[in-house]
Design a protein around this motif. Structure first.
Motif, short mmCIF file in Angstrom:
data_model
loop_
_atom_site.label_atom_id
_atom_site.label_comp_id
_atom_site.label_asym_id
_atom_site.label_seq_id
_atom_site.Cartn_x
_atom_site.Cartn_y
_atom_site.Cartn_z
N PRO A 111 0.83 -1.21 0.00
CA PRO A 111 0.00 0.00 0.00
C PRO A 111 0.87 1.25 0.00
O PRO A 111 1.89 1.32 0.68
N ALA A 112 0.42 2.27 -0.77
CA ALA A 112 1.20 3.50 -0.91
C ALA A 112 0.82 4.51 0.15
O ALA A 112 0.33 5.60 -0.15
N GLY A 113 1.02 4.18 1.40
CA GLY A 113 0.77 5.11 2.48
C GLY A 113 -0.68 5.52 2.57
O GLY A 113 -1.58 4.68 2.62
N THR A 114 -0.95 6.82 2.52
CA THR A 114 -2.30 7.32 2.70
C THR A 114 -3.11 7.36 1.40
O THR A 114 -4.32 7.56 1.43
N THR A 115 -2.47 7.19 0.25
CA THR A 115 -3.19 7.22 -1.03
C THR A 115 -3.82 5.86 -1.31
O THR A 115 -3.26 4.82 -0.95
N ASP A 196 -10.88 -0.62 -9.87
CA ASP A 196 -10.85 0.65 -9.15
C ASP A 196 -12.16 0.87 -8.38
O ASP A 196 -12.15 1.30 -7.22
N GLN A 197 -13.28 0.59 -9.04
CA GLN A 197 -14.58 0.79 -8.41
C GLN A 197 -14.73 -0.08 -7.17
O GLN A 197 -15.23 0.37 -6.14
N HIS A 198 -14.26 -1.34 -7.27
CA HIS A 198 -14.30 -2.22 -6.10
C HIS A 198 -13.43 -1.66 -4.97
O HIS A 198 -13.86 -1.61 -3.80
N PHE A 199 -12.23 -1.22 -5.31
CA PHE A 199 -11.31 -0.73 -4.28
C PHE A 199 -11.88 0.51 -3.59
O PHE A 199 -11.76 0.67 -2.37
N TYR A 200 -12.51 1.37 -4.36
CA TYR A 200 -13.09 2.57 -3.77
C TYR A 200 -14.27 2.23 -2.86
O TYR A 200 -14.49 2.89 -1.83
N LEU A 201 -15.03 1.17 -3.20
CA LEU A 201 -16.10 0.73 -2.31
C LEU A 201 -15.54 0.30 -0.97
O LEU A 201 -16.12 0.59 0.09
N ARG A 202 -14.42 -0.41 -1.00
CA ARG A 202 -13.79 -0.83 0.25
C ARG A 202 -13.26 0.38 1.03
O ARG A 202 -13.29 0.41 2.26
N THR A 203 -12.78 1.38 0.31
CA THR A 203 -12.31 2.60 0.96
C THR A 203 -13.47 3.32 1.65
O THR A 203 -13.33 3.83 2.77
N LEU A 204 -14.64 3.32 0.99
CA LEU A 204 -15.82 3.94 1.60
C LEU A 204 -16.20 3.24 2.90
O LEU A 204 -16.61 3.88 3.87
N HIS A 205 -16.02 1.92 2.90
CA HIS A 205 -16.34 1.20 4.14
C HIS A 205 -15.41 1.64 5.26
O HIS A 205 -15.85 1.89 6.39
N LYS A 206 -14.13 1.74 4.96
CA LYS A 206 -13.17 2.13 6.00
C LYS A 206 -13.49 3.52 6.53
O LYS A 206 -13.33 3.81 7.72
N GLY A 211 -21.17 -1.14 3.79
CA GLY A 211 -20.86 -2.49 3.36
C GLY A 211 -20.27 -3.33 4.48
O GLY A 211 -20.15 -2.89 5.62
N LEU A 212 -19.91 -4.57 4.13
CA LEU A 212 -19.36 -5.49 5.12
C LEU A 212 -17.88 -5.21 5.36
O LEU A 212 -17.14 -4.92 4.43
N ALA A 213 -17.47 -5.35 6.60
CA ALA A 213 -16.06 -5.21 6.95
C ALA A 213 -15.33 -6.52 6.67
O ALA A 213 -15.90 -7.60 6.79
N ARG A 214 -14.08 -6.40 6.27
CA ARG A 214 -13.26 -7.60 6.12
C ARG A 214 -13.07 -8.23 7.49
O ARG A 214 -12.61 -7.55 8.43
N PRO A 215 -13.42 -9.50 7.68
CA PRO A 215 -13.31 -10.11 9.01
C PRO A 215 -11.86 -10.14 9.50
O PRO A 215 -10.93 -10.29 8.70
N PRO A 216 -11.65 -9.99 10.78
CA PRO A 216 -10.29 -10.10 11.31
C PRO A 216 -9.80 -11.54 11.26
O PRO A 216 -10.59 -12.48 11.28
#
Length: 260
Positions: A111-115, A196-206, A211-216
């Motif tokens: 991961p590229a830091g905060t981006t 990209d669209q999928h990744f942004y959906l996960r970013t919206l969750h964070k 949406g669902l959280a990635r289980p620990p």
């Protein structure tokens, strides 16, 4: 010289009958010169789905391996891996993912830091002033070492992701020999921007809990192989004679042998 990532995937009705032979072959190949990784995996949600993951330290190392092993072939019938059977055979369709043979120049990402992006792990392989084109679907290979007891908690998360546009595969596998080794495979088709669209959906969750959280999952010690993130421009391969070539004839060139 680049290392070579090899991935074979197939849904195998008779997979339980092949496991002992697969383990024996894996042990033999791991002893070959230049073999950095040779592991075999079974999908935890769809147990008929099998993946064989290889890593060779150089092009010549894989070439030497294939020259020795091509007579024995691969773990399943070649016809299971190529069109029109990427989705399985009509009598035994695949429930997730694609039957395939895939070859890539190995590259690790982080991961590229905060981006919201991933960059090459090796700084010398990054470039700030140019972005290369993305011309195909996205193949993602993620290896971790986690407690198998956590696997069932990922099923709802996986189902939600597979329902997203362009998701052909979202699966978690376990090694047949090293059960702490987890292989996560994703395959995104359609225009590259679909991922990209999928990744942004996960970013919206964070950010907002949508949406669902990635289980620990609990990290455990890894006995074999190296964990990491890998991203590739996806491509199917097939054997032409004794040589692996792009499955689409339009992607083959007789007069130039491109380097990776």
């Amino acid at each position: 010289m680049p290392s070579v990532r090899v991935l074979y995937c197939s849904n195998q009705r008779d997979l339980p009958e092949r496991i002992d032979r697969l383990r024996a072959r894996a042990a033999a190949v791991r002893a070959e010169a230049g073999c950095l990784e040779f592991d075999t995996f079974r999908d935890v949600e769809y147990p008929e789905n099998f993946a064989q993951l290889e890593l060779w330290e150089s092009l010549s190392a894989f070439d030497s391996h294939w020259q020795r092993s091509k007579v024995a072939g691969i773990f399943c019938e070649l016809e299971n891996l190529v069109a029109p059977h990427h989705g399985g055979r009509p009598e035994y369709p695949r429930r997730d993912g694609a039957n395939a043979a895939e070859f890539y120049r190995h590259q690790l990402f982080l991961p590229a830091g905060t981006t919201p992006e991933f960059v090459a792990k090796e700084p010398a392989e990054r470039i700030e002033s140019l972005r290369w084109p993305s011309r195909s679907g996205v193949r993602i290979v993620i290896q971790t070492s986690t407690d198998p007891a956590d696997d069932a908690s990922f099923h709802p998360y996986s189902a939600e992701t597979r329902a997203q546009r362009g998701c052909l595969e979202f699966a978690f596998y376990r090694s047949l020999e090293f059960p702490e080794n987890n292989l996560h495979l994703e395959l995104w088709h359609g225009p590259p921007i679909v991922y990209d669209q999928h990744f942004y959906l996960r970013t919206l969750h964070k950010l907002y809990g949508i949406g669902l959280a990635r289980p620990p999952s609990k990290a455990v010690e890894r006995r074999y192989g190296v964990a990491g993130f890998e991203f590739y421009q996806h491509g199917f391969f097939t054997l032409v004679g004794d040589v692996w070539q792009p499955e689409d004839p339009a992607e083959r060139l007789s007069t130039v042998r491109w380097t990776t």
